[in-house]
Scaffold this active site. Structure first.
Site, short mmCIF file in Angstrom:
data_model
loop_
_atom_site.label_atom_id
_atom_site.label_comp_id
_atom_site.label_asym_id
_atom_site.label_seq_id
_atom_site.Cartn_x
_atom_site.Cartn_y
_atom_site.Cartn_z
N SER A 12 0.85 -1.19 0.00
CA SER A 12 0.00 0.00 0.00
C SER A 12 0.88 1.23 0.00
O SER A 12 1.68 1.44 0.92
CB SER A 12 -0.88 0.01 1.24
OG SER A 12 -1.39 1.33 1.42
N HIS A 37 -1.27 -1.33 -4.31
CA HIS A 37 -2.53 -1.00 -3.63
C HIS A 37 -2.56 0.50 -3.35
O HIS A 37 -1.64 1.06 -2.75
CB HIS A 37 -2.62 -1.80 -2.34
CG HIS A 37 -3.91 -1.65 -1.59
ND1 HIS A 37 -5.06 -2.35 -1.92
CD2 HIS A 37 -4.24 -0.87 -0.54
CE1 HIS A 37 -6.03 -2.02 -1.07
NE2 HIS A 37 -5.57 -1.11 -0.23
N ASP A 39 -4.69 3.63 -1.77
CA ASP A 39 -5.73 3.94 -0.78
C ASP A 39 -6.26 5.36 -0.96
O ASP A 39 -5.56 6.34 -0.71
CB ASP A 39 -5.17 3.79 0.63
CG ASP A 39 -5.01 2.33 1.03
OD1 ASP A 39 -5.99 1.58 0.88
OD2 ASP A 39 -3.91 1.95 1.48
N MET A 41 -8.86 8.12 0.31
CA MET A 41 -9.64 8.47 1.51
C MET A 41 -10.16 9.90 1.40
O MET A 41 -9.47 10.77 0.88
CB MET A 41 -8.75 8.38 2.76
CG MET A 41 -8.08 7.03 2.93
SD MET A 41 -7.21 6.96 4.49
CE MET A 41 -6.37 5.37 4.33
N HIS A 70 -8.43 1.17 -3.77
CA HIS A 70 -9.32 0.94 -2.63
C HIS A 70 -9.97 2.27 -2.27
O HIS A 70 -9.32 3.16 -1.74
CB HIS A 70 -8.47 0.39 -1.47
CG HIS A 70 -9.23 0.15 -0.20
ND1 HIS A 70 -8.58 -0.07 1.00
CD2 HIS A 70 -10.56 0.08 0.06
CE1 HIS A 70 -9.50 -0.26 1.95
NE2 HIS A 70 -10.69 -0.16 1.42
N MET A 72 -12.08 4.50 -0.07
CA MET A 72 -12.67 4.69 1.25
C MET A 72 -13.34 6.06 1.21
O MET A 72 -12.89 7.04 1.82
CB MET A 72 -11.59 4.59 2.33
CG MET A 72 -11.12 3.16 2.55
SD MET A 72 -9.51 3.04 3.36
CE MET A 72 -8.44 3.23 1.93
N MET A 141 -11.25 -6.07 5.74
CA MET A 141 -10.45 -5.10 6.49
C MET A 141 -10.11 -5.72 7.85
O MET A 141 -11.00 -6.08 8.63
CB MET A 141 -11.25 -3.81 6.73
CG MET A 141 -11.54 -2.99 5.48
SD MET A 141 -10.10 -2.50 4.50
CE MET A 141 -9.08 -1.65 5.70
N GLY A 148 -2.55 3.68 8.23
CA GLY A 148 -1.61 2.58 8.21
C GLY A 148 -1.08 2.32 9.62
O GLY A 148 -1.31 3.11 10.54
N ASP A 177 -6.56 -6.50 4.24
CA ASP A 177 -6.01 -5.14 4.30
C ASP A 177 -5.96 -4.66 5.74
O ASP A 177 -7.00 -4.42 6.37
CB ASP A 177 -6.88 -4.21 3.45
CG ASP A 177 -6.24 -2.85 3.23
OD1 ASP A 177 -5.14 -2.61 3.76
OD2 ASP A 177 -6.85 -2.03 2.52
N GLY A 199 1.28 -2.19 4.13
CA GLY A 199 1.87 -0.86 4.01
C GLY A 199 3.14 -0.77 4.84
O GLY A 199 4.25 -0.88 4.33
C1 DX5 Z 1 -6.06 1.30 5.82
C2 DX5 Z 1 -5.62 1.06 4.39
C3 DX5 Z 1 -4.54 0.07 4.27
C4 DX5 Z 1 -3.29 0.46 4.98
C5 DX5 Z 1 -2.62 -0.78 5.47
O1 DX5 Z 1 -7.17 2.11 5.83
O2 DX5 Z 1 -6.72 0.62 3.61
O3 DX5 Z 1 -4.29 -0.27 2.93
O4 DX5 Z 1 -2.42 1.20 4.23
O5 DX5 Z 1 -1.54 -0.38 6.24
P1 DX5 Z 1 -0.74 -1.35 7.19
O6 DX5 Z 1 -0.25 -2.48 6.36
O7 DX5 Z 1 0.35 -0.47 7.71
O8 DX5 Z 1 -1.69 -1.80 8.26
ZN ZN Z 2 -6.39 -0.29 1.53
#
Ligand code: DX5
Ligand code: ZN
Length: 227
Positions: A12, A37, A39, A41, A70, A72, A141, A148, A177, A199
């Site tokens: 990510s 990946h 993200d 948001m 992804h 969000m 999730m 992250g 994820d 990530g």
């Molecule tokens: C969280 C994201 C993830 C995140 C994962 O909302 O969708 O993709 O980056 O991060 P790690 O691997 O650090 O938990």
């Molecule tokens: Zn994600």
């Protein structure tokens, strides 16, 4: 994109250097990433803001393989076309993002992308039962979305097992994820997941000028998942 259930590692870029996305994408692919990946948001569906379709379009030429976007965000539907035009191979939307997730999945495929549906930790597997004939990926999730570096939520492993049984022979990826590292990867892989987003566990210790740790981190997750 052909379908297979082998373990795929999807770093990510939420944990990458935001001033260097192009170089970061090239570095993680050179170091063995299977998918990238991305993200997105909105500060509304989740309490954090990243970037939108223009950034996705800008990084697309730096990704040779699969760009896994992804979302969000809520609402989703007004932005699907823009993310598809930006070059997303897979667009994943949350089942919790609105009342019409079925229409959202139709719209994603209609825009020419693979359709993914994501479930927050409190959402049961049954929420996607009537979507399974129209999706290419289910994202579980294993943290609450938004940031992250959070701790893996162990109760989700059972959800992965349930989804794997529900999916049967359908060509649907199960993606994990949140909080994936060499300790948690084998738990979800043995429960039936094939795409592992990571990530912090991929980007830690490395940089675009010293990318070898990315490769070591990716291998460590993959090896643990296969064990
Ligand atoms: C969280 C994201 C993830 C995140 C994962 O909302 O969708 O993709 O980056 O991060 P790690 O691997 O650090 O938990
Ligand atoms: Zn994600």
């Amino acid at each position: 994109m052909s379908f297979d259930r082998s373990i795929k590692i999807a770093p990510s870029i939420l944990s990458a250097d935001f001033a260097n996305f192009g170089a970061e994408c090239r570095a993680i692919e050179a170091q063995g990433a299977d998918w990238v990946h991305v993200d997105v948001m909105d500060g509304h569906f989740v309490p954090n803001i990243t970037f939108g379709p223009a950034t996705c379009a800008a990084i697309r030429p730096h990704i040779k393989g699969v760009m896994d976007v992804h979302l969000m965000i809520a609402p989703v539907d007004p932005y699907i076309e823009a993310f598809a035009k930006a070059g997303a191979d897979i667009i994943t939307a949350h089942v919790e993002a609105g009342p019409h997730i079925h229409r959202t999945m139709q719209a994603i495929r209609g825009a020419g992308a693979k359709a993914g549906v994501a479930l927050n930790p409190a959402t049961p597997a049954a929420a996607v039962e009537y979507l399974l004939d129209m999706v290419d990926l289910v994202c579980v999730m294993t943290v609450n979305p938004g940031f992250g570096g959070q701790k893996f939520i162990h109760s989700q492993v059972d959800k992965v097992r349930q989804l794997r049984a529900m999916i049967g022979d359908r060509p649907i990826h199960i993606e994990i994820d949140g909080g994936v590292d060499p300790t948690t990867a084998p738990l979800v892989a043995s429960a039936g997941a094939d795409v592992l987003v990571a990530g912090s566990a991929v980007f830690r210790g490395g940089s675009v000028s010293d990318p070898a740790p990315y490769g070591a981190n990716i291998r460590a997750i993959r090896d643990a998942a296969r064990a």
